[in-house]
Design a protein around this motif. Structure first.
Motif, mmCIF file in Angstrom:
data_model
loop_
_atom_site.group_PDB
_atom_site.id
_atom_site.type_symbol
_atom_site.label_atom_id
_atom_site.label_comp_id
_atom_site.label_asym_id
_atom_site.label_seq_id
_atom_site.Cartn_x
_atom_site.Cartn_y
_atom_site.Cartn_z
ATOM 1 N N PRO A 92 0.802 -1.233 0.000
ATOM 2 C CA PRO A 92 0.000 0.000 0.000
ATOM 3 C C PRO A 92 0.827 1.271 0.000
ATOM 4 O O PRO A 92 0.367 2.321 -0.469
ATOM 5 C CB PRO A 92 -0.836 -0.118 1.287
ATOM 6 C CG PRO A 92 -0.147 -1.153 2.127
ATOM 7 C CD PRO A 92 0.495 -2.096 1.153
ATOM 8 N N GLN A 93 2.073 1.189 0.473
ATOM 9 C CA GLN A 93 2.890 2.389 0.600
ATOM 10 C C GLN A 93 3.618 2.759 -0.688
ATOM 11 O O GLN A 93 4.183 3.847 -0.782
ATOM 12 C CB GLN A 93 3.909 2.199 1.731
ATOM 13 C CG GLN A 93 4.584 3.465 2.215
ATOM 14 C CD GLN A 93 3.676 4.358 3.046
ATOM 15 O OE1 GLN A 93 2.561 3.960 3.385
ATOM 16 N NE2 GLN A 93 4.140 5.556 3.359
ATOM 17 N N ILE A 94 3.606 1.874 -1.716
ATOM 18 C CA ILE A 94 4.360 2.225 -2.925
ATOM 19 C C ILE A 94 3.555 3.086 -3.887
ATOM 20 O O ILE A 94 4.097 3.549 -4.895
ATOM 21 C CB ILE A 94 4.908 0.980 -3.661
ATOM 22 C CG1 ILE A 94 3.785 0.063 -4.158
ATOM 23 C CG2 ILE A 94 5.894 0.226 -2.786
ATOM 24 C CD1 ILE A 94 4.280 -1.093 -5.032
ATOM 25 N N ILE A 95 2.293 3.341 -3.619
ATOM 26 C CA ILE A 95 1.561 4.272 -4.461
ATOM 27 C C ILE A 95 2.178 5.658 -4.299
ATOM 28 O O ILE A 95 2.592 6.044 -3.201
ATOM 29 C CB ILE A 95 0.062 4.292 -4.091
ATOM 30 C CG1 ILE A 95 -0.757 5.006 -5.175
ATOM 31 C CG2 ILE A 95 -0.173 4.942 -2.726
ATOM 32 C CD1 ILE A 95 -2.258 4.847 -5.006
ATOM 33 N N PRO A 96 2.332 6.425 -5.395
ATOM 34 C CA PRO A 96 2.909 7.762 -5.240
ATOM 35 C C PRO A 96 2.133 8.612 -4.235
ATOM 36 O O PRO A 96 0.903 8.518 -4.134
ATOM 37 C CB PRO A 96 2.811 8.346 -6.654
ATOM 38 C CG PRO A 96 2.897 7.147 -7.546
ATOM 39 C CD PRO A 96 2.138 6.073 -6.808
ATOM 40 N N ALA A 97 2.867 9.442 -3.514
ATOM 41 C CA ALA A 97 2.222 10.360 -2.578
ATOM 42 C C ALA A 97 1.428 11.420 -3.318
ATOM 43 O O ALA A 97 0.419 11.928 -2.814
ATOM 44 C CB ALA A 97 3.269 11.015 -1.681
ATOM 45 N N ALA A 98 1.893 11.785 -4.513
ATOM 46 C CA ALA A 98 1.214 12.818 -5.298
ATOM 47 C C ALA A 98 1.414 12.542 -6.777
ATOM 48 O O ALA A 98 2.414 11.950 -7.190
ATOM 49 C CB ALA A 98 1.752 14.203 -4.944
ATOM 50 N N VAL A 99 0.439 12.981 -7.577
ATOM 51 C CA VAL A 99 0.508 12.877 -9.029
ATOM 52 C C VAL A 99 0.250 14.262 -9.611
ATOM 53 O O VAL A 99 -0.640 14.991 -9.148
ATOM 54 C CB VAL A 99 -0.537 11.876 -9.578
ATOM 55 C CG1 VAL A 99 -0.567 11.907 -11.098
ATOM 56 C CG2 VAL A 99 -0.231 10.469 -9.084
ATOM 57 N N VAL A 100 1.039 14.612 -10.626
ATOM 58 C CA VAL A 100 0.879 15.883 -11.331
ATOM 59 C C VAL A 100 0.466 15.587 -12.763
ATOM 60 O O VAL A 100 1.212 14.940 -13.507
ATOM 61 C CB VAL A 100 2.193 16.701 -11.313
ATOM 62 C CG1 VAL A 100 2.026 17.994 -12.121
ATOM 63 C CG2 VAL A 100 2.614 17.008 -9.876
#
Length: 390
Positions: A180-188
């Motif tokens: 679950p932690q490997i999803i990016p913290a933010a997407v631009v």
């Protein structure tokens, strides 16, 4: 459609859309108090445009190193090379600018850093394991602590999942790593940066996102939360891709495609599995080096035709979202894919019937084929789908 469900929200913090990537990345890095930013970027974008230079300039002295040589399908060896560079740079934040292979690689790099993984063979330790409930999850390991900011240049939408597809060169199979932690913290989502993406790649990965929407809508495990996102995402993608094909400089259309791609991940992110198009696509990509956008272009209409006896009511929702209620969804998708100039058969990518048995056997081992809406009993059923796509 399933009558009950369980939606777990991801650990992504935010999505920024319609803003210049350099400005947004610099602001996100500042708010994260990053001091050693590791860039993982498209080599072509780095060499042939000023986009990466602009991001480096915006980051200033916090840019610690740049890795720009991730091959397609994210081979383990290249992941280890990137992890070594990030380790030497003492990275405290990873920023990716590129397509799905670069995005997935950074997810795997996060995990390699957290668990001191230093060789391709050692990545075996990151393979998912089945819990007591039979559901695949991460193995016992240290959770990643170096987070990721993703700036996608294609529409595959992997930046919105906590899965990383990495190819094991020993078997030429793509494996899904999960945490679950490997999803990016933010997407631009910056539509302007996608203008540099080759047309075939932008449009074909758009069909990959369409595939997410369609297989999510058509799943036996679909639910209203996922439907709402997938149906709206499909409408945005169909309209946006048509307009980009007509006018590649239409940034509004490109942003519609990006937002549609984001919404396409609603089913997967809320627990709805994909089906045979995705499962067979993983095999075609890893074994034959076919881009995943093209695998969706080829397999999705065939899978829809094969599945129709089991989910005609859900396929009708797909046709309506594409603006043609009452029409056959598989035929609509095939015509739409053709109008974008994309490949529509296995023969067009030089995959012949002599390979079908091998593909069918490997596809049964993927996570998605066993959860296809029309049950697939074994390789013989997969071969029937391949024959429809021949």
């Amino acid at each position: 459609m399933t009558a009950s469900g369980h939606v777990v929200f991801s650990r992504m913090d935010e999505v920024i859309f319609g803003q210049p990537a350099a400005r947004a990345v610099a602001d996100l890095a500042r708010r994260a108090e990053a001091r050693r930013v590791f860039l993982m970027v498209s080599g072509t974008l780095d060499r042939e445009t000023s986009e990466i230079a602009q991001i480096r300039a915006a980051l200033g002295n916090t840019c610690a190193a740049v890795f720009n040589r991730m091959p397609p399908h994210t081979p383990r060896k290249a992941v280890i090379e990137a992890a070594e560079m990030a380790r030497e740079a003492k990275a405290d934040l990873i920023v990716t600018v590129g397509g799905g292979s670069t995005t997935d690689a950074a997810k795997a790099v996060q995990w390699c850093l957290a668990n001191d993984i230093r060789s391709a063979d050692a990545m075996d330790a990151l393979r998912p394991v089945k819990g007591q409930d039979g559901v695949l999850g991460p193995p016992p390991c240290q959770a990643p602590t170096v987070r990721q900011i993703a700036v996608p240049t294609t529409l595959s939408a992997g930046e919105f999942s906590a899965l990383a597809g990495v190819t094991d060169e020993r078997t030429r199979r793509k494996e899904l790593l999960r945490h679950p932690q490997i999803i990016p913290a933010a997407v631009v989502l910056d539509p302007a940066i996608t203008v540099h993406t080759p047309e075939w790649l932008f449009l074909s990965t758009g069909i990959r996102a369409v595939d997410h929407c369609v297989e999510g809508i058509c799943s036996r495990e679909a639910h209203p939360y996922a439907d709402a996102q997938a149906l709206r995402g499909l409408a945005l993608l169909v309209s946006g891709l048509k307009r980009v094909k007509t006018n590649p400089s239409d940034l509004e259309a490109r942003l519609d495609c990006q937002i549609g791609s984001w919404l396409s991940m609603g089913p997967l992110a809320s627990g709805v599995p994909m089906g045979a198009s995705h499962g067979i696509g993983y095999v075609l990509g890893a074994a034959f080096d076919i881009p995943h956008g093209h695998t969706s272009c080829i397999m999705l209409p065939a899978v829809m035709r094969w599945n129709k006896p089991a989910n005609a009511d859900r396929q009708a929702m797909v046709a309506a979202a594409m603006g043609q209620p009452g029409e056959d969804a598989g035929a609509l998708l095939d015509a739409f894919i053709g109008s974008l100039g994309m490949p529509r058969s296995l023969s067009s990518v030089h995959v012949g019937a002599e390979n079908f048995d091998r593909i069918a056997k490997a596809a049964m081992a993927t996570p998605w084929v066993p959860r296809n809406p029309r049950p697939i009993e074994g390789p013989a059923d997969v071969r029937k789908i391949l024959e429809l796509a021949a």
